[in-house]
Write an enzyme that holds these catalytic residues in place. Structure first.
Site, PDB file in Angstrom:
ATOM      1  N   TYR A 270     -14.353  -5.719  -4.374  1.00 58.83           N
ATOM      2  CA  TYR A 270     -13.731  -7.031  -4.536  1.00 58.83           C
ATOM      3  C   TYR A 270     -14.703  -8.168  -4.274  1.00 58.83           C
ATOM      4  O   TYR A 270     -14.446  -9.060  -3.482  1.00 58.83           O
ATOM      5  CB  TYR A 270     -12.508  -7.158  -3.623  1.00 58.83           C
ATOM      6  CG  TYR A 270     -11.375  -6.306  -4.124  1.00 58.83           C
ATOM      7  CD1 TYR A 270     -10.595  -6.759  -5.178  1.00 58.83           C
ATOM      8  CD2 TYR A 270     -11.122  -5.059  -3.584  1.00 58.83           C
ATOM      9  CE1 TYR A 270      -9.580  -5.974  -5.682  1.00 58.83           C
ATOM     10  CE2 TYR A 270     -10.101  -4.266  -4.085  1.00 58.83           C
ATOM     11  CZ  TYR A 270      -9.336  -4.732  -5.136  1.00 58.83           C
ATOM     12  OH  TYR A 270      -8.343  -3.949  -5.626  1.00 58.83           O
TER      13      TYR A 270
ATOM     14  N   TYR B 118       0.443  -1.886  -1.532  1.00 55.57           N
ATOM     15  CA  TYR B 118      -0.868  -1.626  -2.126  1.00 55.57           C
ATOM     16  C   TYR B 118      -0.965  -0.132  -2.401  1.00 55.57           C
ATOM     17  O   TYR B 118      -0.733   0.679  -1.504  1.00 55.57           O
ATOM     18  CB  TYR B 118      -2.023  -2.056  -1.216  1.00 55.57           C
ATOM     19  CG  TYR B 118      -3.355  -1.676  -1.811  1.00 55.57           C
ATOM     20  CD1 TYR B 118      -3.915  -2.446  -2.835  1.00 55.57           C
ATOM     21  CD2 TYR B 118      -4.018  -0.525  -1.417  1.00 55.57           C
ATOM     22  CE1 TYR B 118      -5.098  -2.066  -3.441  1.00 55.57           C
ATOM     23  CE2 TYR B 118      -5.214  -0.133  -2.022  1.00 55.57           C
ATOM     24  CZ  TYR B 118      -5.747  -0.918  -3.025  1.00 55.57           C
ATOM     25  OH  TYR B 118      -6.920  -0.544  -3.635  1.00 55.57           O
TER      26      TYR B 118
ATOM     27  N   ASP C  85       3.670   6.943  -0.317  1.00 58.23           N
ATOM     28  CA  ASP C  85       2.224   6.811  -0.356  1.00 58.23           C
ATOM     29  C   ASP C  85       1.722   6.715   1.086  1.00 58.23           C
ATOM     30  O   ASP C  85       1.813   5.657   1.707  1.00 58.23           O
ATOM     31  CB  ASP C  85       1.842   5.570  -1.178  1.00 58.23           C
ATOM     32  CG  ASP C  85       0.335   5.349  -1.225  1.00 58.23           C
ATOM     33  OD1 ASP C  85      -0.407   6.063  -0.512  1.00 58.23           O
ATOM     34  OD2 ASP C  85      -0.099   4.438  -1.965  1.00 58.23           O
TER      35      ASP C  85
ATOM     36  N   LYS D 257      -7.653   8.924   2.240  1.00 59.14           N
ATOM     37  CA  LYS D 257      -8.416   8.263   3.312  1.00 59.14           C
ATOM     38  C   LYS D 257      -8.862   9.185   4.457  1.00 59.14           C
ATOM     39  O   LYS D 257      -9.940   9.743   4.372  1.00 59.14           O
ATOM     40  CB  LYS D 257      -7.639   7.040   3.816  1.00 59.14           C
ATOM     41  CG  LYS D 257      -7.643   5.906   2.781  1.00 59.14           C
ATOM     42  CD  LYS D 257      -7.275   4.541   3.353  1.00 59.14           C
ATOM     43  CE  LYS D 257      -7.672   3.420   2.413  1.00 59.14           C
ATOM     44  NZ  LYS D 257      -6.612   2.971   1.517  1.00 59.14           N
TER      45      LYS D 257
HETATM   46  C1  LIG Z   1      -6.481   2.877   0.075  1.00 60.23           C
HETATM   47  C2  LIG Z   1      -5.153   3.163  -0.466  1.00 60.23           C
HETATM   48  C3  LIG Z   1      -4.990   3.677  -1.771  1.00 60.23           C
HETATM   49  C4  LIG Z   1      -6.154   3.889  -2.711  1.00 60.23           C
HETATM   50  O1  LIG Z   1      -7.041   4.837  -2.234  1.00 60.23           O
HETATM   51  P1  LIG Z   1      -8.550   4.872  -2.831  1.00 60.23           P
HETATM   52  O2  LIG Z   1      -9.127   6.100  -2.181  1.00 60.23           O
HETATM   53  O3  LIG Z   1      -9.190   3.604  -2.381  1.00 60.23           O
HETATM   54  O4  LIG Z   1      -8.453   4.985  -4.293  1.00 60.23           O
HETATM   55  C5  LIG Z   1      -3.715   3.966  -2.206  1.00 60.23           C
HETATM   56  N1  LIG Z   1      -2.649   3.769  -1.402  1.00 60.23           N
HETATM   57  C6  LIG Z   1      -2.761   3.278  -0.156  1.00 60.23           C
HETATM   58  C7  LIG Z   1      -1.549   3.093   0.685  1.00 60.23           C
HETATM   59  C8  LIG Z   1      -4.021   2.943   0.355  1.00 60.23           C
HETATM   60  O5  LIG Z   1      -4.132   2.431   1.585  1.00 60.23           O
END
Ligand SMILES: *Cc1c(COP(=O)(O)O)cnc(C)c1O
Length: 441
Positions: free
Chosen positions: A16, A152, A255, A284
């Site tokens: 970004y 997000y 997510d 992550k």
């Molecule tokens: C960071 C994140 C993503 C995306 O993961 P990347 O490995 O950066 O593609 C998706 N969902 C959530 C909740 C996140 O924190």
């Protein structure tokens, strides 16, 4: 010879950021445990504690001997093979462990794993699964998603399409992002009352009823929205979303790319609510921050329907699917979590953040201070001056990366009480410095 940072500015993009960003850049010379050794553009070195866990991921610290050894063992065997037609021990072991840890023991259960290469891709796969599931069930018009504002879910196009429509990137790509359905954000955890929760529930129910024939799934980050604003909301709201999804024949996608693997005080944030999703995304911290890997888990029902559909398969398959080194790192990280020590660690880090950030409440520049598990957030009234705040923290021995009006920390679980205290103290001091400088200017 130009410095490394000058060469970077001449050749690389950062997340970004414009090409050649005006913001300062630090070179990492070494990383060990919770510490980073940084070199600034003037050539000075700074020993700092990493309060960011390199974006939620390095939960066991840098150069963790168990993690290092596991990856070296796999490296001396083989580092990559294609996953089409081939399999290997690290991938199978990882799938079994993930399914064993995931929410849902009786009743609805997660029984199938797709290994993806990043969190965004795990979300793409989840959305695809949901659409393929609905099509297989004779509802091919169900191609949209309902989510809550402030979320997000990643940077690829379908994932962007369920990110917050205002703070996300919708205005930049108006022709490319699917028209999804955005419900209001639930009430904040600290201020929610039965009335405000009910009001929110009514709004989500209305939208679901209105759009049910075109919706495939509901997708949210359970209880803690991360990059969308470090916003916490009650477990009750996750249960409400589960009920609404069931009522309208929608899948529920949780997510947990950011919240998974202990960060909120439970192994998964969904455990706080008792909700079992149809599809779960993790990433992550999955590999302890060593390598990029994510996963999409689904129920046997979803897997069965999609496999029996006309398409006959889940239509996804990245080149580096199930990378053995990444799977070995994940197995080692999950092995460390299996000792159970993380629970006490997360509680200690969380208590340290709560105590250490509390003094920020009385600062004029501060709108709110909140913590959840091993996550601590200072929300400012105005946008953070990132360069000033980051520099002030580095001078106090701490690495942070604020965004918008948020200064936050999610330290490695191995951080000691003293280290967390240094992190929190630096964050509060950085807020004071930045707001004083603004008044002076
Ligand atoms: C960071 C994140 C993503 C995306 O993961 P990347 O490995 O950066 O593609 C998706 N969902 C959530 C909740 C996140 O924190």
């Amino acid at each position: 010879m130009n410095s490394l940072i000058e060469r970077d500015r001449a050749s690389l993009w950062h997340p970004y950021a414009p090409a050649s960003p005006a913001l300062p850049l630090w070179e990492v010379e070494a990383a060990d445990g919770v510490a980073l050794r940084l070199r600034d553009e003037q050539g000075r070195t700074h020993e700092v504690l990493d309060a960011m866990s390199s974006w939620w991921s390095v939960i066991h610290g840098y150069r963790n001997p168990i993690m290092d050894a596991a990856i070296q063992r796999q490296l001396s065997n083989f580092s990559h093979v294609m996953f089409g037609g081939l399999t290997h021990q690290p991938a199978v072991a990882l799938a079994e462990t993930l399914l064993d840890m995931a929410p849902g023991k009786s009743g609805r259960r997660l029984e199938r794993v797709f290994l993806a290469d990043s969190g965004s891709i795990s979300v793409e796969v989840a959305l695809k699964l949901a659409v393929q599931f609905q099509t297989a069930n004779g509802r091919p018009k169900r191609q949209r998603f309902l989510t809550i504002r402030g979320g997000y879910h990643g940077d690829t196009f379908a994932a962007m399409g369920v990110c917050d429509p205002v703070d996300g990137m919708h205005s930049t790509f108006p022709g490319l992002l699917a028209g999804n359905v955005f419900a209001p954000r639930p009430p904040a955890a600290a201020k929610a009352t039965p009335d405000t929760i009910q009001e929110w529930q009514a709004a989500v129910e209305d939208l679901s009823r209105l759009h049910s024939n075109e919706l495939a799934a509901i997708i949210v980050e359970p209880m803690l929205q991360g990059a969308g604003g470090m916003f916490m909301y009650p477990a009750e709201c996750v249960r409400i979303l589960r009920d609404i999804a069931d009522h309208h024949g929608l899948l529920l996608i949780l997510d947990e790319v950011a919240t998974g693997f202990g960060r909120t005080g439970e192994l998964f944030a969904s455990h706080h609510s008792g909700v079992v999703p149809d599809i779960l995304c993790v990433g992550k911290a999955l590999t302890g921050g060593y390598l990029t890997l994510a996963a999409t888990l689904c129920t046997a029902e979803v897997a069965r329907r999609v496999s029996a559909s006309e398409a006959g398969a889940l239509l996804h398959g990245p080149t580096f699917m199930g990378n053995p080194l990444a799977c070995a790192a994940a197995n080692a990280s999950l092995g460390i979590l299996a000792t159970g020590a993380w629970r006490g660690d997360v509680a200690r880090v969380g208590a340290g953040l709560a105590a250490g950030l509390a003094p920020a409440v009385k600062l004029d520049a501060v709108a709110d201070v909140r913590t959840f598990g091993a996550v601590g957030v200072i929300e400012l009234r105005d946008a953070v001056e990132v360069a000033k705040v980051t520099r002030a923290a580095v001078e106090r021995g701490v690495w942070i990366r604020p965004f918008r009006n948020l200064i936050y920390a999610m330290p490695p679980y191995i951080s000691s009480t003293d280290q967390v205290d240094v992190m929190a103290t630096a964050m509060v001091a950085a807020v004071e410095v930045a707001s004083t400088q603004r008044i002076a200017a």
